[in-house]
Design an enzyme around this catalytic site. Structure first.
Site: not given
Ligand code: GAR
Length: 211
Positions: A14, A66, A108, A110, A147-149, A151
């Site tokens: 990405n 953390r 983000n 998803h 946001d705080e939640g 996704d």
């Molecule tokens: C992607 O599929 C992204 O949507 C997912 O991780 C992968 C990263 O691939 N993200 C999540 O699952 C977030 N909850 P990449 O490093 O090749 O972009």
């Protein structure tokens, strides 16, 4: 010029899509100022290096607690002075202090159609495994504000992708990346760079192109 900080954990495809769409002019008025990885071995860091972008690693393993990691992540982001933070496969829970400092300025990607297959435990391949187990006929990807939640922030763009007979989680993951993620993440950044995304409570409105 919209300054982007991109957070990554793994392969960085990405991130590559963003680099390529800035490179070919599809995204205008934005540049990546820093790539931050929580994983020192993430190939995404190599992609940043090859594109001449500063890459830094902030790993929880470097810190005793953390809280110290969270503080270091906040500082690494603030030092880059980004207008927008892009979570591009960043598999770390975003600390509340980061959300507070950059409210409405974190997005983000998803790999599912939120509100399906999202929230706690839904990341990477697991999302696609659960979608196949449930037998859905379409899945896809979502770009949303953070946001705080988990996704739960306002959705900016979504794109559906068909599930085909015989799909494995890996095959489905690749199709969703190619047909959805690598398209809508750059599109969302482009829309934000053009000032066309307005947050309205739990939703967003995309303004028409200015002529
Ligand atoms: C992607 O599929 C992204 O949507 C997912 O991780 C992968 C990263 O691939 N993200 C999540 O699952 C977030 N909850 P990449 O490093 O090749 O972009």
């Amino acid at each position: 010029m919209l300054k982007l900080a991109v957070c990554v954990s793994g392969g960085g495809t990405n991130l590559q899509a963003i680099i390529d769409r800035i490179g070919d002019g599809t995204i205008q008025g934005a540049r990546i100022v820093r790539v931050i990885s929580n994983n020192p071995r993430a190939y995404a860091l190599e992609r940043a290096k090859q594109a001449g972008i500063e890459g830094v690693c902030v790993s929880p393993r470097q810190f005793e607690t953390r809280d110290l990691f969270n503080q270091a992540l906040l500082e690494a982001l603030q030092a880059a002075e980004p207008d927008l933070i892009v979570l591009a496969g960043f598999l770390v829970a975003i600390p509340p202090a980061v959300i507070e400092a950059f409210r409405g300025r974190i997005i983000n990607i998803h790999p599912a159609l939120i509100p399906s297959f999202c929230g706690k435990g839904y990341y990477g391949l697991k999302v696609h495994e659960r979608a196949l187990e449930r037998g859905v006929k379409v899945s896809g990807a979502t770009v949303h504000f953070v946001d705080e939640g988990l996704d739960s922030g306002p959705i900016i763009l979504q794109k559906a992708v068909e599930i085909l007979d015989g799909d494995t989680a890996e095959v489905l993951q690749k199709r969703i990346m190619e047909q959805a993620e690598w398209i809508i993440l750059p599109q969302a950044i482009s829309l934000i760079a053009q000032g066309r995304v307005v947050i309205e409570g739990r939703t967003t409105r995309i303004l028409p192109e200015r002529r």
